[in-house]
Motif scaffolding. Structure first.
Motif, mmCIF file in Angstrom:
data_model
loop_
_atom_site.group_PDB
_atom_site.id
_atom_site.type_symbol
_atom_site.label_atom_id
_atom_site.label_comp_id
_atom_site.label_asym_id
_atom_site.label_seq_id
_atom_site.Cartn_x
_atom_site.Cartn_y
_atom_site.Cartn_z
ATOM 1 N N ASN A 1 -10.904 -0.539 7.347
ATOM 2 C CA ASN A 1 -10.964 0.835 6.854
ATOM 3 C C ASN A 1 -9.828 0.979 5.860
ATOM 4 O OD1 ASN A 1 -9.751 3.648 6.874
ATOM 5 N ND2 ASN A 1 -11.696 4.052 7.889
ATOM 6 N N PHE A 2 -10.171 1.321 4.615
ATOM 7 C CA PHE A 2 -9.165 1.507 3.574
ATOM 8 C C PHE A 2 -9.096 2.967 3.178
ATOM 9 C CE2 PHE A 2 -10.321 -3.013 2.478
ATOM 10 C CZ PHE A 2 -9.112 -3.557 2.910
ATOM 11 N N ARG A 3 -7.877 3.504 3.151
ATOM 12 C CA ARG A 3 -7.619 4.851 2.631
ATOM 13 C C ARG A 3 -7.753 4.799 1.120
ATOM 14 N NH1 ARG A 3 -2.361 5.847 2.624
ATOM 15 N NH2 ARG A 3 -1.982 4.177 4.083
ATOM 16 N N VAL A 4 -8.478 5.745 0.542
ATOM 17 C CA VAL A 4 -8.676 5.746 -0.901
ATOM 18 C C VAL A 4 -8.376 7.120 -1.487
ATOM 19 C CG1 VAL A 4 -10.462 3.968 -0.708
ATOM 20 C CG2 VAL A 4 -11.149 6.348 -0.877
ATOM 21 N N PRO B 1 0.834 -1.201 0.000
ATOM 22 C CA PRO B 1 0.000 0.000 0.000
ATOM 23 C C PRO B 1 0.871 1.254 0.000
ATOM 24 C CG PRO B 1 0.089 -0.910 2.201
ATOM 25 C CD PRO B 1 0.852 -1.857 1.305
ATOM 26 N N GLU B 2 0.266 2.365 -0.402
ATOM 27 C CA GLU B 2 0.978 3.638 -0.347
ATOM 28 C C GLU B 2 1.144 4.044 1.111
ATOM 29 O OE1 GLU B 2 -0.794 6.703 -2.703
ATOM 30 O OE2 GLU B 2 -0.926 5.418 -4.475
ATOM 31 N N PRO B 3 2.255 4.724 1.447
ATOM 32 C CA PRO B 3 2.422 5.204 2.824
ATOM 33 C C PRO B 3 1.353 6.220 3.169
ATOM 34 C CG PRO B 3 4.407 5.599 1.497
ATOM 35 C CD PRO B 3 3.356 5.069 0.584
ATOM 36 N N GLY B 4 0.991 6.267 4.419
ATOM 37 C CA GLY B 4 0.007 7.226 4.888
ATOM 38 C C GLY B 4 -0.463 6.856 6.277
ATOM 39 N N PRO B 5 -1.379 7.635 6.810
ATOM 40 C CA PRO B 5 -1.827 7.404 8.183
ATOM 41 C C PRO B 5 -2.649 6.133 8.324
ATOM 42 C CG PRO B 5 -3.170 9.083 7.144
ATOM 43 C CD PRO B 5 -2.064 8.765 6.177
ATOM 44 N N VAL B 6 -2.537 5.513 9.489
ATOM 45 C CA VAL B 6 -3.329 4.345 9.846
ATOM 46 C C VAL B 6 -3.941 4.624 11.214
ATOM 47 C CG1 VAL B 6 -3.272 1.886 10.444
ATOM 48 C CG2 VAL B 6 -1.833 2.754 8.591
ATOM 49 N N PRO C 1 -14.585 18.347 7.136
ATOM 50 C CA PRO C 1 -13.334 18.857 6.557
ATOM 51 C C PRO C 1 -12.099 18.380 7.328
ATOM 52 C CG PRO C 1 -14.944 20.627 6.789
ATOM 53 C CD PRO C 1 -15.514 19.421 7.483
ATOM 54 N N GLU C 2 -12.243 18.115 8.625
ATOM 55 C CA GLU C 2 -11.107 17.685 9.453
ATOM 56 C C GLU C 2 -10.734 16.217 9.238
ATOM 57 O OE1 GLU C 2 -13.263 20.987 10.754
ATOM 58 O OE2 GLU C 2 -14.023 18.954 10.997
ATOM 59 N N THR C 3 -11.734 15.371 8.998
ATOM 60 C CA THR C 3 -11.453 13.935 8.895
ATOM 61 C C THR C 3 -11.549 13.388 7.482
ATOM 62 O OG1 THR C 3 -13.755 13.385 9.398
ATOM 63 C CG2 THR C 3 -12.216 13.439 11.255
ATOM 64 N N GLY C 4 -12.275 14.057 6.595
ATOM 65 C CA GLY C 4 -12.401 13.593 5.219
ATOM 66 C C GLY C 4 -13.780 13.042 4.932
ATOM 67 N N ARG C 5 -13.839 12.161 3.937
ATOM 68 C CA ARG C 5 -15.099 11.594 3.465
ATOM 69 C C ARG C 5 -15.093 10.082 3.627
ATOM 70 N NH1 ARG C 5 -15.616 12.577 -2.214
ATOM 71 N NH2 ARG C 5 -17.753 11.880 -1.906
ATOM 72 N N PHE C 6 -16.292 9.530 3.845
ATOM 73 C CA PHE C 6 -16.421 8.107 4.138
ATOM 74 C C PHE C 6 -17.571 7.478 3.365
ATOM 75 C CE2 PHE C 6 -14.532 10.156 7.755
ATOM 76 C CZ PHE C 6 -13.525 9.292 8.147
ATOM 77 N N ALA C 7 -17.438 6.196 3.100
ATOM 78 C CA ALA C 7 -18.510 5.377 2.549
ATOM 79 C C ALA C 7 -18.346 3.980 3.121
ATOM 80 C CB ALA C 7 -18.446 5.345 1.025
ATOM 81 N N ARG C 8 -19.412 3.196 3.110
ATOM 82 C CA ARG C 8 -19.371 1.836 3.622
ATOM 83 C C ARG C 8 -19.864 0.861 2.571
ATOM 84 N NH1 ARG C 8 -20.483 2.385 9.314
ATOM 85 N NH2 ARG C 8 -18.964 3.905 10.029
ATOM 86 N N ILE C 9 -19.187 -0.273 2.523
ATOM 87 C CA ILE C 9 -19.616 -1.404 1.717
ATOM 88 C C ILE C 9 -19.413 -2.663 2.566
ATOM 89 C CG2 ILE C 9 -19.046 -0.263 -0.462
ATOM 90 C CD1 ILE C 9 -16.538 -2.091 -0.610
#
Length: 127
Positions: A74-77, A48-53, A103-111
């Motif tokens: 939870n997958f970062r996209v 995966p690409e580096p980033g926050p977990v 705006p602080e946390t971003g956007r989410f969706a569930r599947i």
């Protein structure tokens, strides 16, 4: 600290091979996805690409995900809207709620995967 990152995520499945194929083909997750620092891929590893977990226990009584499930992936996209279009075209049920997005946390969706495991898709805020 001796722990430097997440090394794997293991869970039981009724059809491990089929579920691995679904994750790889539908979300680009699992062995053979991504490339290492030398541009190589591996049938065993996902790069995966580096980033926050986020690593966060939830209260046993949470209603943030189904009570009959012990965990939620939870997958970062990148480009959540584009991914949701692709998932919709595959007939995958998608849940979104305005109150999940800030705006602080971003956007989410569930599947859910074919075995009913909840998956949260997270597009972190730009910046």
């Amino acid at each position: 600290m001796p722990v430097i990152g997440l090394g794997g995520y293991f869970f039981r499945a009724q059809d491990p091979e089929g579920l691995s194929t679904w994750y790889r083909e539908t979300l680009g997750v699992g062995g053979g996805c991504g490339k290492d620092e030398n541009g190589e891929s591996s049938d065993w590893f996902w790069y995966p690409e580096p980033g926050p977990v986020v690593f966060s226990p939830f209260a046993a009584t949470t209603d943030y995900f189904a009570a009959d499930k012990q965990v939620m992936l939870n997958f970062r996209v990148r480009d959540l809207d584009g991914l949701l279009e692709q998932l919709n075209a595959l007939g995958i049920e998608i849940t979104t709620k305005d109150e999940w997005d800030t705006p602080e946390t971003g956007r989410f969706a569930r599947i859910h995967d074919p075995e009913g495991n909840p998956i949260e898709l997270w597009e972190p805020p730009a910046g």
